[in-house]
Write an enzyme that holds these catalytic residues in place. Structure first.
Site, PDB file in Angstrom:
ATOM      1  N   ASP A 159       6.957  10.283 -28.915  1.00  0.00           N
ATOM      2  CA  ASP A 159       7.151  10.366 -30.368  1.00  0.00           C
ATOM      3  C   ASP A 159       6.686  11.729 -30.884  1.00  0.00           C
ATOM      4  O   ASP A 159       7.316  12.336 -31.744  1.00  0.00           O
ATOM      5  CB  ASP A 159       6.373   9.238 -31.045  1.00  0.00           C
ATOM      6  CG  ASP A 159       6.690   7.892 -30.406  1.00  0.00           C
ATOM      7  OD1 ASP A 159       7.854   7.474 -30.480  1.00  0.00           O
ATOM      8  OD2 ASP A 159       5.790   7.296 -29.795  1.00  0.00           O
ATOM      9  N   HIS A 187       3.014   2.747 -31.140  1.00  0.00           N
ATOM     10  CA  HIS A 187       4.302   3.224 -30.640  1.00  0.00           C
ATOM     11  C   HIS A 187       5.348   2.167 -31.009  1.00  0.00           C
ATOM     12  O   HIS A 187       5.777   1.360 -30.199  1.00  0.00           O
ATOM     13  CB  HIS A 187       4.272   3.431 -29.122  1.00  0.00           C
ATOM     14  CG  HIS A 187       5.649   3.649 -28.550  1.00  0.00           C
ATOM     15  ND1 HIS A 187       6.362   4.785 -28.771  1.00  0.00           N
ATOM     16  CD2 HIS A 187       6.448   2.853 -27.798  1.00  0.00           C
ATOM     17  CE1 HIS A 187       7.545   4.672 -28.179  1.00  0.00           C
ATOM     18  NE2 HIS A 187       7.623   3.515 -27.588  1.00  0.00           N
TER      19      HIS A 187
END
Ligand code: NAX
Length: 332
Positions: A159, A187
Site C-alpha cells: 500500500d 491492510h
C-alpha cells in the site's frame, strides 16, 4: 563468505510464492552477498506445483541459492529458519461469511505460530502477508509467546509503494523522489494513506506534496480511494490478485528491516502498537517506521490533523472488531 540464511515461505506454490521465490534467490531481499536456503511450505493439494517450483529454482542456477527444501510438513519447513514469510492462508470464497474465513485463518496462524516457536531459530523474524494480514499477525503473536513481539510484523508496504507510485504519476516525477508517505492502520479498505508529511526531492531541496498538488480535494478523496482500491482494480483487470507487486513489497519490507531504511525517509510496516499516536495497544497496526540493524522504531512526533485522526481511529476500530471476531472463533 557469509553463512546462508534460512528463509521460510509459506503458501509457496501460490500466486505470490511463484513471484517471490526468484526475487529472494536473486538476492533482491537480503543483498547480493547473502546466500540463502529456501524453505518452501504448502499444503498437500499443492504439493505437485510446489515440487515444480523447486525444480525451476534449481534450474535457474541462482548463485546465492544454497538449497531448497520443498515440503508439506510444517515442522520440517520451520526448522532453524531465520526469516518466515507467511503467505499461505485460506482465501475467501464466494458466498462465505467473514467469520468463517476468519476462523480458518485463525486456525492456520495458531498452528504456524506454535510450529515456528518450537522449531525456528531464536532470532526468527516474521512477516505476515496473508489476509487478514494484521489480525493473522496478532493471532500469531498470541500463540508464539516466546518470539519477541517486535519480531512479528505484517505487510502494508504494498500500500505504501502504491501511494508513492500514484503521487509520482500525478506529479510526473520519479517514484524514488517521493518520500514520507504513510499507511496507517489495517491492510484493508479502511487503511489511511496519509500525504500530510510526504515530500518530493527536487534540485532545490525537498518540497511538500501538499504544495505541489494543486487540488487538495484530490489528495483527500480520489488519491485515498485509489490507493485503498488498487488491489480490487488489479483483481478485476487480471482476474487474480496482485502477485508481483506484493512479492516485491514483501522483499522491500524484509530488505529495509534487515539492512535499514534509507536516510531521510521512512517506510510503513504493520507492527504491534505501543500506544503511539493514541492507537490502542493489543492491535497490529501500520505505522511509519525507521529501521536500523534489524530493528524498527515508530517515527514519533508527527502532527495529526482532525481529518487524519478520524481516519486513523476508523481503521483502529475495524482492527478491534477483527480481533473480537478472531477471538470468538478461538473459543468455539
Ligand atoms: P494463492 O491462493 O495463489 O496462494 C496461497 C497458497 O497458500 C496456496 O498455494 C495454498 O495452497 C497455500 N496454503 C493454504 N493454506 C496453507 C497452509 N495452512 N500452510 C501453507 N500453505 C497454505 O494466493 P496469493 O495470491 O498468493 O495470496 C496469498 C495471500 O496474500 C492471500 O491471503 C492474499 O489475500 C494475501 N495478500 C496480501 C497482500 C498484502 O499486502 N498484505 C497483498 C497481496 C495479497 O492479496
Amino acid at each position: 563468505e557469509k553463512e546462508p540464511i534460512r528463509i521460510l515461505v509459506t503458501g509457496a506454490a501460490g500466486n505470490i510464492g511463484y513471484a517471490i521465490a526468484p526475487m529472494i534467490a536473486r538476492g533482491l531481499m537480503l543483498g547480493p552477498d547473502q546466500p540463502m536456503i529456501l524453505h518452501l511450505l504448502d499444503i498437500e493439494p499443492a504439493s505437485k506445483s510446489l515440487e515444480a517450483l523447486k525444480m525451476e529454482l534449481q534450474d535457474s542456477a541462482f548463485p546465492l541459492l544454497q538449497g531448497v527444501i520443498a515440503t508439506t510438513n510444517v515442522a520440517e519447513a520451520c526448522k532453524d529458519v531465520n526469516i518466515a514469510i507467511l503467505i499461505g492462508g485460506f482465501a475467501r470464497k464466494e458466498g462465505m461469511e467473514r467469520k468463517d474465513v476468519m476462523s480458518k485463518n485463525v486456525a492456520i496462524y495458531k498452528a504456524q505460530a506454535s510450529a515456528l516457536e518450537r522449531y525456528a531459530s531464536e532470532d526468527c523474524k516474521v512477516l505476515v502477508v496473508a489476509n487478514p494480514a494484521n489480525t493473522n499477525a496478532l493471532i500469531f503473536k498470541e500463540f508464539a509467546p516466546s518470539i519477541p513481539e517486535e519480531n512479528i510484523t505484517c505487510l502494508t508496504r504494498l500500500d505504501h509503494n502504491r501511494a508513492q507510485a500514484r503521487l509520482a504519476e500525478k506529479l510526473g516525477v520519479p517514484v524514488s523522489s517521493v518520500k514520507k508517505v504513510i499507511i496507517w492502520g489495517n491492510h484493508s479498505s479502511t487503511q489511511y494513506p496519509d500525504t500530510n508529511h510526504a515530500t518530493v526531492s527536487t534540485k532545490t531541496g525537498d518540497r511538500p506534496v501538499k504544495e505541489l498538488v494543486a487540488d487538495q480535494n484530490w489528495l483527500r478523496n480520489e488519491f485515498i480511494s485509489e490507493v485503498q482500491e488498487r488491489g480490487a482494480a488489479i483483481i478485476s483487470a487480471r482476474k487474480q490478485s496482485s502477485a508481483l507487486s506484493a512479492a516485491s513489497a514483501a522483499c522491500d519490507h524484509i530488505h529495509d528491516w534487515f539492512l535499514g531504511t534509507p536516510k531521510g525517509t521512512w517506510v510503513s510496516m504493520g507492527v504491534c502498537s505501543d500506544g503511539s499516536y493514541g492507537i490502542p495497544t493489543g492491535l497490529v497496526y501500520s505505522f511509519p517506521v525507521i529501521c536500523e540493524k534489524g530493528s524498527w522504531k515508530i517515527v514519533q512526533g508527527l502532527s495529526v490533523d482532525e481529518f487524519s485522526r478520524e481516519k486513523m481511529d476508523d481503521s483502529a476500530r475495524e482492527l478491534a472488531e477483527e480481533k473480537a471476531l478472531a477471538y470468538s472463533s478461538l473459543s468455539v
